[in-house]
Design a protein around this motif. Structure first.
Motif: not given
Length: 408
Positions: A238-251, A400-408
């Motif tokens: 579920a936490a993958l929603t954040s890197p998934l969103r951030r990768l949209l920003s990369v593209q 250190a692991h990045p903090a768990f975040t949800l996309p905003v």
């Protein structure tokens, strides 16, 4: 691959892969981008809410790309969606941002909702060709229990796509329990106020604005699920929603960089080169132009290679599903953070230095080269990467692991 595995239990099965295929969608994205490029300057300068642009995306079938074919959608996967966003961004960064937001919000219901309900929502979204807008803002709205369901109140200061959205996905906190929830709202409901007050100097066609909710009725079925960020509750998947969103920003950033370099290459101005008056602006014989293009091409290709690695890692994490571990999530998140930093630098340097390559004629509003720089700079202000770089350093120095975040 088909539609990636999601917590709802839907996997990338053969039944999801009955759509037209990746080659079809890449061709559709290219044709749509070419169409958007024909009037990009005039549309951006007019700054009207992009209803026409959304219609173009809708007619091309791009709004339903990620919905399983069995539910009436395109049956494509996330790598295909990323490619579509990047292709559109090369022509129009603002419309690509709107499409990115739509993809994330419409797909994220899989993380919050039971499988049967998810299927109902996706099927209706496909049938009615919904465009999704909004976002799960840090300052949530308030959801109050009523006899018939809930009432939604509060204000969200800025969200993408809201001026043209058929559905809004927002974050609200239950007044009685304090639980943070994802909520789906029909913007035509009484009590919903949408204001086009973003007034940004770039990304003007991303349909951003503020939202107000005054006692808006919300049915129980429109409360999608929990938005908790507690690691004890939130799974790595579920936490993958954040890197998934951030990768949209990369593209999005890479598309902008590639778009401005392509337009600068094609432009043949009559004015002198900024460095050599005997060569026309942007002349391929100018050694300074050759050097600048060489540097920016290397920068863009390097960031693109890192983005490809991040894309494969994110998609691999989605395919692993509930077997994904916390350590694997951390590695994926850090790789996406590196791609963010590289793409941000690439977009800002390319869109700024392309103006120097073209010379004084790039200041002409008629040519519209400035829109690339304004779009990239605006996006960088809303999506800063300094904290991502700190995450990368903390991970490699301290584990250190990045903090768990949800996309905003």
């Amino acid at each position: 691959m088909g539609v990636a595995t999601a917590p709802s239990g839907r996997s990338g099965s053969e039944s999801d892969r009955t759509g037209p295929g990746r080659a079809h969608w890449l061709r559709v994205a290219r044709e749509t981008a070419d169409d958007l490029a024909t009037d990009a300057v005039a549309r951006e300068q007019a700054g009207k809410a992009p209803f026409d642009e959304v219609s173009r995306l809708r007619e091309a079938g791009l709004l339903t790309l990620l919905i399983p074919a069995g539910l009436g959608g395109g049956g494509a996967d996330w790598p295909t969606a990323y490619a579509a966003v990047r292709t559109i961004a090369a022509a129009d960064g603002a419309i690509a941002q709107l499409l990115s937001c739509h993809y994330l919000l419409s797909w994220s219901v899989r993380f919050f909702t039971e499988p049967a309900h998810t299927a109902e929502i996706e099927q209706k979204s496909a049938a009615e060709q919904w465009c999704w807008g909004g976002g799960y803002a840090h300052r949530p709205l308030t959801l109050t229990r009523t006899a018939g369901g809930y009432a939604l109140d509060g204000r969200q200061s800025h969200a993408t796509g809201v001026l043209v959205a058929d559905r809004l996905a927002v974050r609200a906190v239950r007044a009685d329990t304090g639980e943070s929830l994802a909520v789906l709202v029909d913007p035509s409901r009484h009590g919903v106020g949408i204001h086009g007050d973003a007034d940004t100097f770039g990304q003007r066609l991303a349909a951003g604005g503020s939202l107000e909710f005054d006692g808006v009725p919300v049915a129980a079925d429109d409360v999608l699920g929990s938005l908790t960020v507690d690691e004890a509750v939130l799974s790595p998947l579920a936490a993958l929603t954040s890197p998934l969103r951030r990768l949209l920003s990369v593209q999005l950033r890479l598309g902008m960089a590639e778009g401005v370099l392509a337009e600068a290459r094609e432009y043949r101005g009559a004015g002198p080169s900024p460095w050599h008056p005997d060569h026309p602006a942007g002349s391929p014989q100018d050694p300074q132009v050759l050097t600048a293009y060489g540097e920016l091409t290397v920068l863009t290709r390097a960031a693109s290679a890192l983005a490809d690695q991040a894309r494969e890692a994110v998609h691999g994490g989605l395919v692993r599903g509930e077997d994904l571990t916390y350590d694997e999530y951390a590695e994926i998140s850090v790789l996406v953070a590196m791609a963010e930093a590289a793409s941000s630098k690439t977009a800002q340097e390319s869109t700024a230095r392309a103006l120097d390559i073209i010379g004084a004629r790039s200041a002409s509003s008629r040519l519209g080269f400035d829109r690339f720089w304004r779009n990239a700079r605006t996006h960088a202000l809303y999506e800063p990467v300094a904290h991502q770089l700190r995450d990368v350093g903390d991970y490699y120095l301290n584990g250190a692991h990045p903090a768990f975040t949800l996309p905003v």
